[in-house]
Design an enzyme around this catalytic site. Sequence first.
Site, PDB file in Angstrom:
ATOM      1  CG  ASP A 123      -2.118   0.867   1.092  1.00  9.66           C
ATOM      2  OD1 ASP A 123      -2.288   1.469   0.011  1.00  9.66           O
ATOM      3  OD2 ASP A 123      -2.899   0.966   2.050  1.00  9.66           O
ATOM      4  CG  ASN A 128       2.215   1.467  -5.176  1.00  7.22           C
ATOM      5  OD1 ASN A 128       3.149   1.360  -4.402  1.00  7.22           O
ATOM      6  ND2 ASN A 128       1.727   0.448  -5.869  1.00  7.22           N
ATOM      7  CG  HIS A 156       0.182   1.649  -9.318  1.00  9.80           C
ATOM      8  ND1 HIS A 156      -0.034   1.300  -8.008  1.00  9.80           N
ATOM      9  CD2 HIS A 156      -0.960   2.269  -9.738  1.00  9.80           C
ATOM     10  CE1 HIS A 156      -1.248   1.695  -7.645  1.00  9.80           C
ATOM     11  NE2 HIS A 156      -1.830   2.290  -8.673  1.00  9.80           N
ATOM     12  CB  SER A 159      -8.585  -5.822  -4.232  1.00  9.85           C
ATOM     13  OG  SER A 159      -9.136  -4.559  -4.508  1.00  9.85           O
ATOM     14  CD  GLU A 197     -13.209  -5.163  -2.972  1.00 11.10           C
ATOM     15  OE1 GLU A 197     -12.038  -5.545  -2.805  1.00 11.10           O
ATOM     16  OE2 GLU A 197     -14.180  -5.951  -2.951  1.00 11.10           O
ATOM     17  CD1 TRP A 238     -12.438  -5.628 -10.751  1.00 11.52           C
ATOM     18  CD2 TRP A 238     -11.480  -4.928 -12.659  1.00 11.52           C
ATOM     19  NE1 TRP A 238     -11.774  -6.698 -11.319  1.00 11.52           N
ATOM     20  CE2 TRP A 238     -11.195  -6.301 -12.487  1.00 11.52           C
ATOM     21  CE3 TRP A 238     -10.976  -4.269 -13.791  1.00 11.52           C
ATOM     22  CZ2 TRP A 238     -10.423  -7.028 -13.401  1.00 11.52           C
ATOM     23  CZ3 TRP A 238     -10.219  -5.000 -14.700  1.00 11.52           C
ATOM     24  CH2 TRP A 238      -9.947  -6.353 -14.499  1.00 11.52           C
ATOM     25  NE  ARG A 264      -7.410   1.915  -6.310  1.00 11.63           N
ATOM     26  CZ  ARG A 264      -6.335   1.945  -5.568  1.00 11.63           C
ATOM     27  NH1 ARG A 264      -5.171   2.252  -6.097  1.00 11.63           N
ATOM     28  NH2 ARG A 264      -6.379   1.682  -4.272  1.00 11.63           N
ATOM     29  CG  LEU A 308       9.052 -17.876  -2.951  1.00 11.43           C
ATOM     30  CD1 LEU A 308       8.776 -17.812  -1.453  1.00 11.43           C
ATOM     31  CD2 LEU A 308       9.651 -16.539  -3.428  1.00 11.43           C
ATOM     32  NE  ARG A 339      -3.426  -1.671   3.907  1.00 15.49           N
ATOM     33  CZ  ARG A 339      -4.665  -1.820   3.478  1.00 15.49           C
ATOM     34  NH1 ARG A 339      -5.446  -2.736   4.005  1.00 15.49           N
ATOM     35  NH2 ARG A 339      -5.148  -1.028   2.546  1.00 15.49           N
ATOM     36  NE  ARG A 385      -8.443   0.079   5.158  1.00 18.86           N
ATOM     37  CZ  ARG A 385      -7.875   1.279   5.155  1.00 18.86           C
ATOM     38  NH1 ARG A 385      -7.969   2.047   6.228  1.00 18.86           N
ATOM     39  NH2 ARG A 385      -7.206   1.701   4.111  1.00 18.86           N
TER      40      ARG A 385
HETATM   41  C1  FPP Z   1      -1.986   0.087  -3.331  1.00 18.01           C
HETATM   42  O1  FPP Z   1      -1.526   1.412  -3.405  1.00 18.01           O
HETATM   43  C2  FPP Z   1      -1.401  -0.723  -4.399  1.00 18.01           C
HETATM   44  C3  FPP Z   1      -2.113  -1.250  -5.434  1.00 18.01           C
HETATM   45  C4  FPP Z   1      -3.558  -1.091  -5.546  1.00 18.01           C
HETATM   46  C5  FPP Z   1      -1.439  -2.029  -6.501  1.00 18.01           C
HETATM   47  C6  FPP Z   1      -0.172  -2.731  -6.138  1.00 18.01           C
HETATM   48  C7  FPP Z   1       0.519  -3.142  -7.364  1.00 18.01           C
HETATM   49  C8  FPP Z   1       1.859  -3.112  -7.602  1.00 18.01           C
HETATM   50  C9  FPP Z   1       2.845  -2.756  -6.569  1.00 18.01           C
HETATM   51  C10 FPP Z   1       2.445  -3.454  -8.919  1.00 18.01           C
HETATM   52  C11 FPP Z   1       1.686  -4.347  -9.851  1.00 18.01           C
HETATM   53  C12 FPP Z   1       1.774  -5.787  -9.533  1.00 18.01           C
HETATM   54  C13 FPP Z   1       2.439  -6.703 -10.264  1.00 18.01           C
HETATM   55  C14 FPP Z   1       2.339  -8.151  -9.929  1.00 18.01           C
HETATM   56  C15 FPP Z   1       3.290  -6.326 -11.377  1.00 18.01           C
HETATM   57  P1  FPP Z   1      -2.555   2.598  -3.556  1.00 18.01           P
HETATM   58  O2  FPP Z   1      -2.573   3.015  -4.977  1.00 18.01           O
HETATM   59  O3  FPP Z   1      -3.875   2.206  -2.977  1.00 18.01           O
HETATM   60  O4  FPP Z   1      -1.843   3.670  -2.680  1.00 18.01           O
HETATM   61  P2  FPP Z   1      -2.531   4.893  -1.918  1.00 18.01           P
HETATM   62  O5  FPP Z   1      -3.343   4.288  -0.816  1.00 18.01           O
HETATM   63  O6  FPP Z   1      -1.363   5.665  -1.428  1.00 18.01           O
HETATM   64  O7  FPP Z   1      -3.334   5.638  -2.945  1.00 18.01           O
END
Ligand code: FPP
Length: 241
Positions: free
Chosen positions: A21, A23, A38, A66, A68, A70, A72, A132, A189, A195
Site C-alpha cells: 500500500d 503507491n 505503481h 483486488s 474492488e 476495478w 479506479r 518459493l 501492510r 486493515r
Molecule cells: C496500493 O496502493 C497498491 C495497489 C492497488 C497495486 C499494487 C501493485 C503493484 C505494486 C504493482 C503491480 C503488480 C504486479 C504483480 C506487477 P494505492 O494506490 O492504494 O496507494 P494509496 O493508498 O497511497 O493511494
Amino acid sequence: MEKRTAESFEKLPRHVAVIMDGNGRWAKKHRLSVPRGHRQGTETLREIIRHTDDLGIGALSLYAFSTENWSRSEEEVGALMQLILDFFASEIDELDERNVRILILGEKDRLPQRQRETLEEAERRTGNNTGLRLNIAINYGGRAELARAARMIAEKVKSGALAAEEIGEETLAAHLYTAGQPDVDLLIRTSGEMRLSNFLLYQCAYAEFVFPETLWPDFTVADYDRALDVFAHRQRRFGGR
Ligand code: FPP
C-alpha cells in the site's frame, strides 16, 4: 548494504503476506502520476521477492489487484494491467531459474485476454518448481474465495463424493487457492494503514500483523528484515497460554 541471511533471524515465518500500500501517496508526494507510483512499487516487489527467496521462506503472497480495484480510473486500471504484463515479461526467466512456483489467486476470467494468457503461462511454466511459492493475488477477494470454496464443496456433496458431516476446517482449506500451503504467519501492510481489506481472510486467522509506516515504493529490504525481526520476537500462543 549488507543483506541479511536466514541464520541471522531467530526464526522465520513460513508464509509471508504483503499488502503493498501507498503507491498513490508516494506518487503524490513526488508530484508524479499514480501509474508512475505503481511502476516504482513494482521495483520494490522485485527486491522483496528475491530477498524472500534468498532467505528460504516457503511462501510469499502479494496483493496486486483486488476485486474492488476495478472502480479506479480507467487510466489507473490500464496502467496496472500493463505493469502485470511488463512484470512477467521481465521476471519470468529469473523466477523460473530460481525454482519459484507461481500461483495466481483470484478470478482470471474477468481479466483481459493477454493478461489471462500471460498469467496462465507463468503458472504452467513454473508449475513443477519446488522452491518459493509465489502467490500473486489479482482480481482477488477473500470473501469471494470463501464463496468459491463453498460452491466447490457443495458440488461434491451434491454428487455424493463428500458427506456434509465430513466437512471440517481442513475441507475448507483444501478448497482455497492456497490449498496445500501453510497458513500466513506474518502479514505486512505498508503505509501505516491497519486493515486486512479482504485479503486471505481464512489464511490469516493466526497471522502476526506488522504495519510499517513506509510507503510501498520506499519500502526496502532493510525495512522487510525489520518486520521479520518483529515477527521473530512476537510470542504466538494460538489461543493457548
Ligand atoms: C496500493 O496502493 C497498491 C495497489 C492497488 C497495486 C499494487 C501493485 C503493484 C505494486 C504493482 C503491480 C503488480 C504486479 C504483480 C506487477 P494505492 O494506490 O492504494 O496507494 P494509496 O493508498 O497511497 O493511494
